[in-house]
Design an enzyme around this catalytic site. Structure first.
Site, PDB file in Angstrom:
ATOM      1  N   LYS A  22     -24.369  17.652  10.065  1.00 24.54           N
ATOM      2  CA  LYS A  22     -25.059  16.178  10.505  1.00 24.54           C
ATOM      3  C   LYS A  22     -26.425  16.437  10.252  1.00 24.54           C
ATOM      4  O   LYS A  22     -26.885  15.247   9.841  1.00 24.54           O
ATOM      5  CB  LYS A  22     -24.708  16.010  12.215  1.00 24.54           C
ATOM      6  CG  LYS A  22     -25.516  15.078  12.691  1.00 24.54           C
ATOM      7  CD  LYS A  22     -25.501  14.892  14.137  1.00 24.54           C
ATOM      8  CE  LYS A  22     -26.286  15.737  15.125  1.00 24.54           C
ATOM      9  NZ  LYS A  22     -27.655  14.954  15.177  1.00 24.54           N
ATOM     10  N   ASN A  23     -27.259  17.401  10.506  1.00 25.40           N
ATOM     11  CA  ASN A  23     -28.525  17.149  10.194  1.00 25.40           C
ATOM     12  C   ASN A  23     -29.183  17.287   9.037  1.00 25.40           C
ATOM     13  O   ASN A  23     -30.061  17.505   8.605  1.00 25.40           O
ATOM     14  CB  ASN A  23     -29.141  18.305  11.425  1.00 25.40           C
ATOM     15  CG  ASN A  23     -29.064  18.053  12.911  1.00 25.40           C
ATOM     16  OD1 ASN A  23     -28.857  16.898  13.055  1.00 25.40           O
ATOM     17  ND2 ASN A  23     -29.663  18.926  13.440  1.00 25.40           N
ATOM     18  N   CYS A 118     -36.948  11.196  25.107  1.00 29.40           N
ATOM     19  CA  CYS A 118     -35.446  11.274  25.242  1.00 29.40           C
ATOM     20  C   CYS A 118     -34.925  12.529  26.180  1.00 29.40           C
ATOM     21  O   CYS A 118     -35.815  12.947  26.763  1.00 29.40           O
ATOM     22  CB  CYS A 118     -34.736  11.414  23.778  1.00 29.40           C
ATOM     23  SG  CYS A 118     -34.990  13.117  23.197  1.00 29.40           S
ATOM     24  N   ARG A 123     -40.752  14.484  22.358  1.00 27.75           N
ATOM     25  CA  ARG A 123     -40.534  14.494  20.983  1.00 27.75           C
ATOM     26  C   ARG A 123     -41.398  13.495  20.261  1.00 27.75           C
ATOM     27  O   ARG A 123     -40.671  12.461  19.767  1.00 27.75           O
ATOM     28  CB  ARG A 123     -38.995  14.183  20.757  1.00 27.75           C
ATOM     29  CG  ARG A 123     -38.085  15.139  21.522  1.00 27.75           C
ATOM     30  CD  ARG A 123     -36.864  15.175  21.192  1.00 27.75           C
ATOM     31  NE  ARG A 123     -36.340  15.575  19.820  1.00 27.75           N
ATOM     32  CZ  ARG A 123     -34.923  15.534  19.468  1.00 27.75           C
ATOM     33  NH1 ARG A 123     -34.076  15.146  20.168  1.00 27.75           N
ATOM     34  NH2 ARG A 123     -34.807  15.834  18.195  1.00 27.75           N
ATOM     35  N   ASP A 306     -30.772  24.347  19.190  1.00 30.68           N
ATOM     36  CA  ASP A 306     -29.338  23.316  19.259  1.00 30.68           C
ATOM     37  C   ASP A 306     -28.327  24.386  19.878  1.00 30.68           C
ATOM     38  O   ASP A 306     -27.303  23.612  20.005  1.00 30.68           O
ATOM     39  CB  ASP A 306     -29.310  22.903  18.036  1.00 30.68           C
ATOM     40  CG  ASP A 306     -29.830  21.667  17.711  1.00 30.68           C
ATOM     41  OD1 ASP A 306     -30.582  21.195  18.715  1.00 30.68           O
ATOM     42  OD2 ASP A 306     -30.011  21.183  16.611  1.00 30.68           O
ATOM     43  N   ARG A 398     -21.402  12.208  18.938  1.00 34.83           N
ATOM     44  CA  ARG A 398     -22.607  12.262  17.955  1.00 34.83           C
ATOM     45  C   ARG A 398     -22.591  13.233  17.048  1.00 34.83           C
ATOM     46  O   ARG A 398     -23.191  12.958  15.907  1.00 34.83           O
ATOM     47  CB  ARG A 398     -24.176  12.197  18.838  1.00 34.83           C
ATOM     48  CG  ARG A 398     -24.222  10.817  19.574  1.00 34.83           C
ATOM     49  CD  ARG A 398     -25.792  10.966  20.209  1.00 34.83           C
ATOM     50  NE  ARG A 398     -26.550  11.270  19.159  1.00 34.83           N
ATOM     51  CZ  ARG A 398     -27.651  11.923  19.298  1.00 34.83           C
ATOM     52  NH1 ARG A 398     -28.123  12.234  20.302  1.00 34.83           N
ATOM     53  NH2 ARG A 398     -28.388  12.322  18.270  1.00 34.83           N
TER      54      ARG A 398
HETATM   55  C1  UD1 Z   1     -34.707  18.461  14.634  1.00 35.64           C
HETATM   56  C2  UD1 Z   1     -32.869  18.322  14.570  1.00 35.64           C
HETATM   57  C3  UD1 Z   1     -32.710  18.615  16.241  1.00 35.64           C
HETATM   58  C4  UD1 Z   1     -33.231  20.051  16.525  1.00 35.64           C
HETATM   59  C5  UD1 Z   1     -34.823  20.093  16.043  1.00 35.64           C
HETATM   60  C6  UD1 Z   1     -35.473  21.327  16.400  1.00 35.64           C
HETATM   61  C7  UD1 Z   1     -32.170  16.768  13.207  1.00 35.64           C
HETATM   62  C8  UD1 Z   1     -31.770  15.518  12.875  1.00 35.64           C
HETATM   63  N1  UD1 Z   1     -32.420  17.173  14.429  1.00 35.64           N
HETATM   64  O1  UD1 Z   1     -35.046  17.438  15.297  1.00 35.64           O
HETATM   65  O2  UD1 Z   1     -31.180  18.841  16.290  1.00 35.64           O
HETATM   66  O3  UD1 Z   1     -32.878  20.317  17.992  1.00 35.64           O
HETATM   67  O4  UD1 Z   1     -35.035  19.780  14.824  1.00 35.64           O
HETATM   68  O5  UD1 Z   1     -34.677  22.390  15.604  1.00 35.64           O
HETATM   69  O6  UD1 Z   1     -32.471  17.232  12.235  1.00 35.64           O
HETATM   70  N2  UD1 Z   1     -43.028  17.957  17.191  1.00 35.64           N
HETATM   71  C9  UD1 Z   1     -44.279  17.387  17.466  1.00 35.64           C
HETATM   72  N3  UD1 Z   1     -44.788  16.283  16.344  1.00 35.64           N
HETATM   73  C10 UD1 Z   1     -43.991  15.836  15.725  1.00 35.64           C
HETATM   74  C11 UD1 Z   1     -42.631  16.284  15.727  1.00 35.64           C
HETATM   75  C12 UD1 Z   1     -42.234  17.338  16.421  1.00 35.64           C
HETATM   76  O7  UD1 Z   1     -45.132  17.902  18.220  1.00 35.64           O
HETATM   77  O8  UD1 Z   1     -44.363  14.573  14.863  1.00 35.64           O
HETATM   78  C13 UD1 Z   1     -42.599  19.001  18.252  1.00 35.64           C
HETATM   79  C14 UD1 Z   1     -41.336  18.712  19.163  1.00 35.64           C
HETATM   80  O9  UD1 Z   1     -41.688  18.117  20.243  1.00 35.64           O
HETATM   81  C15 UD1 Z   1     -40.582  19.980  19.492  1.00 35.64           C
HETATM   82  C16 UD1 Z   1     -41.092  20.557  17.923  1.00 35.64           C
HETATM   83  O10 UD1 Z   1     -42.074  20.003  17.274  1.00 35.64           O
HETATM   84  O11 UD1 Z   1     -41.286  20.586  20.245  1.00 35.64           O
HETATM   85  C17 UD1 Z   1     -39.851  20.743  16.900  1.00 35.64           C
HETATM   86  O12 UD1 Z   1     -39.255  19.336  16.719  1.00 35.64           O
HETATM   87  P1  UD1 Z   1     -38.755  18.920  15.391  1.00 35.64           P
HETATM   88  O13 UD1 Z   1     -38.507  20.183  14.547  1.00 35.64           O
HETATM   89  O14 UD1 Z   1     -39.522  17.833  15.139  1.00 35.64           O
HETATM   90  O15 UD1 Z   1     -37.159  18.043  15.926  1.00 35.64           O
HETATM   91  P2  UD1 Z   1     -36.392  17.121  15.204  1.00 35.64           P
HETATM   92  O16 UD1 Z   1     -36.847  16.914  13.683  1.00 35.64           O
HETATM   93  O17 UD1 Z   1     -36.591  15.892  15.938  1.00 35.64           O
END
Ligand code: UD1
Length: 423
Positions: A22-23, A118, A123, A306, A398
């Site tokens: 999915k990701n 969420c 996030r 995850d 999902r």
């Molecule tokens: C993706 C995955 C999700 C997984 C996560 C971490 C998808 C669609 N989803 O989510 O299943 O749990 O990676 O492996 O691929 N952060 C910031 N600023 C940002 C973005 C992130 O501070 O702009 C922080 C987040 O709060 C978190 C960390 O970075 O603590 C990792 O998040 P991130 O890798 O961005 O997760 P997603 O990409 O949303």
């Protein structure tokens, strides 16, 4: 609301095929916005988030036709006054933010709802936005929406403060059509990013280094049609391997890639589970005895957040005290209260969960709070004595394709129903 009813305990046995990730499929679908030509994706999992992304692409004026596990999509990005990704879609699926980079690069403008918090934490998307700004975009936040604008993005050197997975994907997609070259540093290294780069390169992009912490992108003027097979889902595969371990069973996940699962297989071995690479996938064999472990989640190549919830279910069955630290998200322990309702003994101390095992689990009604928490409760239900009813399995839908049929094929008794719950 649909629920799962699970009869336990059971010993799972057999083979199950990994679905597409999915990701990886979500950013691949967003990437189709970068071209007017058709992009054909195969091994796309039939899960709700994929349907949501298809709806979003259509809302944007793109095309998205799916049949089985094949999706053909292209992006003409009509645009207009409406937000590109409205709150109604973003709130059900944060990955909607992935259209920001492609739209900005293609059309010079993108408006996407801010995701807000969420269930698993705040996030933020600041890393995505800093990346777009570094490429020359003007970014404005107003009334819960982010609008990014640029005549043409310009290649840059950019360093992520935190290695965000979708942040890396978003900025990488935007940079494919920028003028000149871009160097991204401290990138996330998850397998899904390398898979996206493979698709983008097949579409004519010039990306190297994806999957490592430095990614270099030479901007091109346009991207074209391509075909791409999405990688197998390492989180789904990992969930079935843990299911084998928690039931003292023997499960081979066909199609699973060993290299994507090494952090998990190392911990399974530490817990006393036999794990092997087979000709067609990865197999886990449990013997009913599990040793406690100390695990901490981390960005790839660390232990995936995850799989944290599923691992916790497993550790309730280990002989002794385990610890599980969640370092990626700040609020990803909502399954703990539900696990404890099943008879587990888990205490939270800040970002660490302390799991006292082995506790006999006994079936009752529990509530899923997010996607991976649902999987944790299903696994616990397989090991619990009696009937476990997991409510709100729309979370599970999902991201897990046909979980009840896959579990059936391994010998579990899992039924989906929507009648009011009575336990
Ligand atoms: C993706 C995955 C999700 C997984 C996560 C971490 C998808 C669609 N989803 O989510 O299943 O749990 O990676 O492996 O691929 N952060 C910031 N600023 C940002 C973005 C992130 O501070 O702009 C922080 C987040 O709060 C978190 C960390 O970075 O603590 C990792 O998040 P991130 O890798 O961005 O997760 P997603 O990409 O949303």
């Amino acid at each position: 609301m649909e629920k799962f009813s699970i009869e336990g305990p059971v010993r799972l046995h057999g083979k199950v095929a990994a679905s597409g990730a999915k990701n990886a499929a979500l950013p691949a679908l967003a990437a189709t916005l970068l071209s007017d030509e058709k992009v054909e994706l195969t091994r796309v999992p039939a899960v709700r988030d994929i349907r949501t992304m298809c709806r979003l692409l259509e809302h944007l004026g793109g095309e998205c036709e799916s049949e089985g596990h094949r999706v053909v999509a292209s992006g003409s990005c009509v645009g207009g006054d409406q937000p590109d990704a409205p709150y109604e879609l973003v709130k059900t699926m944060r990955a909607s933010i992935l259209v920001l980079g492609p739209l900005l690069a293609r059309r010079g403008r993108a408006t996407v709802s801010l995701p807000g918090g969420c269930a698993i934490g705040v996030r933020p998307i600041d890393e995505h936005l800093r990346g777009m700004e570094a490429l020359g975009a003007e970014v404005e936040l107003s009334e819960g929406y982010v609008t990014a604008r640029a005549d043409r993005l310009v290649g840059t050197r950019f360093r992520f403060h935190v290695p965000s997975v979708t942040g890396t994907e978003n900025v990488m997609m935007a940079a494919t059509l920028a003028q000149g070259s871009t160097r991204l540093e401290n990138c996330a290294r998850e397998a899904e990013i390398a898979d996206l780069a493979e698709l983008l390169n097949a579409m004519g992009a010039k990306i190297s280094g994806a999957g490592g912490d430095v990614i270099e992108i030479e901007g091109v003027d346009a991207l074209h049609h391509a075909r791409h097979e999405v990688i197998p889902d390492r989180i789904e595969a990992g969930t079935y391997l843990i299911a084998a371990a928690i039931t003292g069973g023997d499960v081979e996940v066909e199609g699973a890639r060993w290299r994507d699962l090494e952090a998990l297989t190392a911990e399974l071995e530490a817990a006393g589970v036999r794990v092997e690479r087979t000709a067609s996938g990865v197999r886990a064999v449990g013997n009913g005895e599990l040793a406690p472990t100390r695990v901490e989640t981390a960005p790839h190549p660390g232990f995936p957040t995850d799989l944290q919830a599923q691992w916790m279910a497993l550790m309730t069955q280990a002989e002794g005290t385990s610890s599980l630290r969640e370092s990626v998200f700040e609020n990803r322990f909502q399954h703990v209260a539900e696990l404890n309702r099943l008879g587990a003994d888990v205490q939270i101390d800040g970002r660490t969960a302390v799991i006292h095992g082995k506790r006999a689990l006994s079936g009752t009604g529990v509530m899923a709070t997010d996607l991976r928490a649902s999987a944790c409760l299903v696994l616990a239900g397989l090991a619990a004595e009696g009937t476990t009813v997991v409510d709100r399995i729309y979370h599970l839908d999902r991201g897990y394709e046909a979980m009840e049929s896959k579990l059936h094929s391994l010998g579990a008794q899992v039924e989906r129903f929507s009648a009011p719950m009575e336990v």
